[in-house]
Design a protein around this motif. Structure first.
Motif, PDB file in Angstrom:
ATOM      1  N   ASP A 167      -2.406  30.593  58.721  1.00 23.87           N
ATOM      2  CA  ASP A 167      -2.877  30.963  60.058  1.00 23.87           C
ATOM      3  C   ASP A 167      -3.707  32.234  60.056  1.00 23.87           C
ATOM      4  O   ASP A 167      -4.315  32.588  61.063  1.00 23.87           O
ATOM      5  N   VAL A 168      -3.744  32.926  58.906  1.00 25.45           N
ATOM      6  CA  VAL A 168      -4.506  34.182  58.791  1.00 25.45           C
ATOM      7  C   VAL A 168      -5.578  33.987  57.720  1.00 25.45           C
ATOM      8  O   VAL A 168      -5.252  33.754  56.547  1.00 25.45           O
ATOM      9  N   PRO A 169      -6.859  34.091  58.063  1.00 25.15           N
ATOM     10  CA  PRO A 169      -7.918  33.797  57.088  1.00 25.15           C
ATOM     11  C   PRO A 169      -8.034  34.806  55.955  1.00 25.15           C
ATOM     12  O   PRO A 169      -8.464  34.465  54.858  1.00 25.15           O
ATOM     13  N   ALA A 170      -7.665  36.081  56.200  1.00 24.27           N
ATOM     14  CA  ALA A 170      -7.788  37.104  55.163  1.00 24.27           C
ATOM     15  C   ALA A 170      -6.635  38.095  55.295  1.00 24.27           C
ATOM     16  O   ALA A 170      -6.390  38.614  56.391  1.00 24.27           O
ATOM     17  N   TYR A 171      -5.935  38.352  54.198  1.00 28.10           N
ATOM     18  CA  TYR A 171      -4.815  39.286  54.249  1.00 28.10           C
ATOM     19  C   TYR A 171      -4.475  39.799  52.859  1.00 28.10           C
ATOM     20  O   TYR A 171      -4.892  39.235  51.840  1.00 28.10           O
ATOM     21  N   MET A 172      -3.727  40.898  52.850  1.00 26.12           N
ATOM     22  CA  MET A 172      -3.152  41.417  51.616  1.00 26.12           C
ATOM     23  C   MET A 172      -1.658  41.159  51.643  1.00 26.12           C
ATOM     24  O   MET A 172      -1.041  41.065  52.713  1.00 26.12           O
ATOM     25  N   LEU A 173      -1.074  41.041  50.464  1.00 23.00           N
ATOM     26  CA  LEU A 173       0.361  40.796  50.350  1.00 23.00           C
ATOM     27  C   LEU A 173       0.944  41.751  49.321  1.00 23.00           C
ATOM     28  O   LEU A 173       0.465  41.834  48.185  1.00 23.00           O
ATOM     29  N   LEU A 174       1.965  42.491  49.737  1.00 22.18           N
ATOM     30  CA  LEU A 174       2.759  43.300  48.812  1.00 22.18           C
ATOM     31  C   LEU A 174       4.025  42.510  48.542  1.00 22.18           C
ATOM     32  O   LEU A 174       4.812  42.250  49.451  1.00 22.18           O
ATOM     33  N   HIS A 175       4.213  42.101  47.302  1.00 21.03           N
ATOM     34  CA  HIS A 175       5.386  41.291  46.989  1.00 21.03           C
ATOM     35  C   HIS A 175       6.038  41.762  45.700  1.00 21.03           C
ATOM     36  O   HIS A 175       5.414  42.395  44.847  1.00 21.03           O
ATOM     37  N   ARG A 176       7.306  41.441  45.602  1.00 24.22           N
ATOM     38  CA  ARG A 176       8.078  41.815  44.425  1.00 24.22           C
ATOM     39  C   ARG A 176       9.285  40.895  44.329  1.00 24.22           C
ATOM     40  O   ARG A 176      10.032  40.742  45.284  1.00 24.22           O
ATOM     41  N   SER A 177       9.455  40.268  43.178  1.00 27.54           N
ATOM     42  CA  SER A 177      10.672  39.506  42.922  1.00 27.54           C
ATOM     43  C   SER A 177      11.633  40.395  42.133  1.00 27.54           C
ATOM     44  O   SER A 177      11.263  41.465  41.642  1.00 27.54           O
ATOM     45  N   GLN A 178      12.877  39.963  42.028  1.00 25.31           N
ATOM     46  CA  GLN A 178      13.860  40.750  41.299  1.00 25.31           C
ATOM     47  C   GLN A 178      13.405  40.980  39.857  1.00 25.31           C
ATOM     48  O   GLN A 178      12.792  40.120  39.240  1.00 25.31           O
ATOM     49  N   LYS A 179      13.728  42.170  39.329  1.00 25.93           N
ATOM     50  CA  LYS A 179      13.449  42.534  37.933  1.00 25.93           C
ATOM     51  C   LYS A 179      11.955  42.562  37.615  1.00 25.93           C
ATOM     52  O   LYS A 179      11.552  42.440  36.449  1.00 25.93           O
ATOM     53  N   SER A 180      11.113  42.698  38.627  1.00 21.52           N
ATOM     54  CA  SER A 180       9.677  42.797  38.364  1.00 21.52           C
ATOM     55  C   SER A 180       9.105  43.983  39.117  1.00 21.52           C
ATOM     56  O   SER A 180       9.788  44.614  39.926  1.00 21.52           O
ATOM     57  N   ASP A 181       7.841  44.295  38.861  1.00 20.71           N
ATOM     58  CA  ASP A 181       7.162  45.402  39.531  1.00 20.71           C
ATOM     59  C   ASP A 181       6.603  44.942  40.885  1.00 20.71           C
ATOM     60  O   ASP A 181       6.479  43.749  41.160  1.00 20.71           O
ATOM     61  N   PHE A 182       6.251  45.928  41.709  1.00 15.76           N
ATOM     62  CA  PHE A 182       5.520  45.614  42.934  1.00 15.76           C
ATOM     63  C   PHE A 182       4.143  45.058  42.553  1.00 15.76           C
ATOM     64  O   PHE A 182       3.505  45.535  41.611  1.00 15.76           O
ATOM     65  N   LYS A 183       3.704  44.061  43.306  1.00 13.75           N
ATOM     66  CA  LYS A 183       2.392  43.458  43.063  1.00 13.75           C
ATOM     67  C   LYS A 183       1.620  43.396  44.373  1.00 13.75           C
ATOM     68  O   LYS A 183       2.198  43.194  45.443  1.00 13.75           O
ATOM     69  N   ILE A 184       0.311  43.572  44.259  1.00  9.18           N
ATOM     70  CA  ILE A 184      -0.588  43.463  45.415  1.00  9.18           C
ATOM     71  C   ILE A 184      -1.495  42.262  45.197  1.00  9.18           C
ATOM     72  O   ILE A 184      -2.079  42.085  44.120  1.00  9.18           O
ATOM     73  N   GLY A 185      -1.600  41.437  46.222  1.00  6.81           N
ATOM     74  CA  GLY A 185      -2.527  40.313  46.174  1.00  6.81           C
ATOM     75  C   GLY A 185      -3.405  40.332  47.408  1.00  6.81           C
ATOM     76  O   GLY A 185      -2.982  40.772  48.477  1.00  6.81           O
ATOM     77  N   ALA A 186      -4.638  39.874  47.275  1.00  7.16           N
ATOM     78  CA  ALA A 186      -5.539  39.733  48.417  1.00  7.16           C
ATOM     79  C   ALA A 186      -6.023  38.290  48.452  1.00  7.16           C
ATOM     80  O   ALA A 186      -6.379  37.721  47.406  1.00  7.16           O
ATOM     81  N   PHE A 187      -6.039  37.714  49.651  1.00  6.54           N
ATOM     82  CA  PHE A 187      -6.325  36.292  49.799  1.00  6.54           C
ATOM     83  C   PHE A 187      -7.295  36.082  50.955  1.00  6.54           C
ATOM     84  O   PHE A 187      -7.121  36.644  52.035  1.00  6.54           O
ATOM     85  N   VAL A 188      -8.306  35.249  50.702  1.00  7.65           N
ATOM     86  CA  VAL A 188      -9.314  34.925  51.713  1.00  7.65           C
ATOM     87  C   VAL A 188      -9.481  33.415  51.742  1.00  7.65           C
ATOM     88  O   VAL A 188      -9.760  32.798  50.701  1.00  7.65           O
ATOM     89  N   ASN A 189      -9.294  32.826  52.916  1.00  6.91           N
ATOM     90  CA  ASN A 189      -9.443  31.383  53.096  1.00  6.91           C
ATOM     91  C   ASN A 189      -8.636  30.592  52.070  1.00  6.91           C
ATOM     92  O   ASN A 189      -9.147  29.688  51.400  1.00  6.91           O
ATOM     93  N   GLN A 190      -7.375  30.978  51.926  1.00  3.32           N
ATOM     94  CA  GLN A 190      -6.429  30.330  51.007  1.00  3.32           C
ATOM     95  C   GLN A 190      -6.874  30.399  49.540  1.00  3.32           C
ATOM     96  O   GLN A 190      -6.548  29.519  48.742  1.00  3.32           O
ATOM     97  N   GLY A 191      -7.617  31.448  49.216  1.00  4.28           N
ATOM     98  CA  GLY A 191      -8.007  31.671  47.835  1.00  4.28           C
ATOM     99  C   GLY A 191      -7.585  33.051  47.380  1.00  4.28           C
ATOM    100  O   GLY A 191      -7.706  34.033  48.115  1.00  4.28           O
TER     101      GLY A 191
END
Length: 338
Positions: A167-191
């Motif tokens: 529902d959002v065409p462009a966004y950044m995501l800060l995510h982290r799973s257990q036992k891993s580092d923080f990660k930054i992702g940027a996504f535009v039009n599901q890419g």
């Protein structure tokens, strides 16, 4: 029922649909079976203690009675590499064969030892390519075959995160799973257009372990990433940051980052309940289905037999019906002439 409809029924093959969703992250394996009536069942988690993912996966499949299913598998970013390349001039269905040769100067493995696929990046002339070691794919398939589970697709997690908020065409995501580092992702039009791992910020940084210096460092790295993206993306403005961080109080983290950044900070999920990253990926992988990059390309999949028992039986049935139709038309005529 007409002969035409019978032909359609037997000659048109039904598309295979995933009935098992598996996610392999640093901390362990998440899996869930698909209930035909209600969708995904509850997600099961199996912790990895050593590099024994094959044994853990086999045990998880056995415990959940996973047999005669079609599986999609999502890999954590520690299991693959990603690169941005100029769009190949070959047809898209030939990318899995061509990409290893285009990537040979960027990787240490031999061309014959890797599997690759890619997706186009919007309207640009670039693609996002993903690479996994071929031996890993073969080992994964072997574990699944042992339980009569058919592998349909292997997705990189970045490709799945890109579809988490359609529902959002462009966004950044800060995510982290257990036992891993923080990660930054940027996504535009599901890419997926940008991925970065943040070093030096140790989780947890909220709750009883709240550390303003760590949050300041995290906000600084996020701002640097935003500034970089602003300079690279001339026609797209990213003004939303979503959060999906295990072992953190996402609401507390949201408030802290909102004070420090000039973008809207929101939780990734639209529900109040906080889920583990692996659980989110299991569901998103199921929703994604067979779309997007696939690190289990057709040339590695078993060749389909053109004449198996089902096809032969269907052919005989169609032939029998045609003969009966001819018989029903001509026999009465022959009897009348006699």
């Amino acid at each position: 029922m007409s002969i035409h409809s019978l032909l359609q029924k037997f000659m048109n093959r039904r598309a295979e649909e995933p009935s098992l969703s598996i996610v392999m992250l640093t901390e362990g394996i998440y899996l869930s079976k698909v209930n035909p009536n209600s969708g995904l069942e509850s997600v099961s988690f199996y912790e990895l203690t050593d590099n024994n993912w094959d044994f853990i996966l086999s045990s998880a499949l056995k415990e959940n009675q996973c047999q005669n299913l079609n599986a999609t598998v999502t890999l954590g970013s520690h299991l693959y590499q990603s690169f941005q390349l100029e769009k190949p001039t070959v047809p898209k269905d030939e990318w899995p064969v061509a990409l290893p040769f285009l990537l040979k100067d960027l990787i240490t493995e031999r061309v014959t030892d890797i599997v690759a696929d890619g997706v186009e990046l919007g309207d640009s002339n670039k693609i996002q390519a993903y690479v996994v070691v071929k031996r890993f794919v073969e080992q994964l398939k072997q574990v699944l075959d042992h339980r009569n589970v058919k592998l349909l697709k292997i997705s990189p997690e970045d490709e799945v995160w890109a579809h988490a908020r359609q529902d959002v065409p462009a966004y950044m995501l800060l995510h982290r799973s257990q036992k891993s580092d923080f990660k930054i992702g940027a996504f535009v039009n599901q890419g997926s257009i940008f991925q970065r791992t943040i070093r030096g910020v140790e989780s947890p940084i909220t709750g009883e372990y709240a550390n303003s210096l760590q949050i300041d460092a995290l906000a600084l790295e996020l701002q640097r990433s935003m500034d970089y993206l602003s300079s690279q993306l001339k026609q797209v403005q990213i003004n939303k940051l979503f959060l999906c961080c295990d072992d953190e109080n996402n609401e507390e983290l949201r408030e802290a980052l909102q004070e420090r950044l000039n973008v809207m900070v929101e939780p990734l999920l639209l529900v109040d309940t906080q889920h583990q990253s692996g659980e989110v990926l299991v569901n998103e992988t199921y929703q994604l289905g067979l779309k997007g990059a696939n690190l289990y390309p057709p040339h590695l999949q078993p060749k389909k037999e053109m004449f198996n028992l089902d096809v032969v039986a269907a052919s005989w049935l169609v032939l029998f019906l045609i003969m009966m139709a001819i018989y029903s038309v001509y026999i009465p005529v022959i009897i009348e002439d006699a």
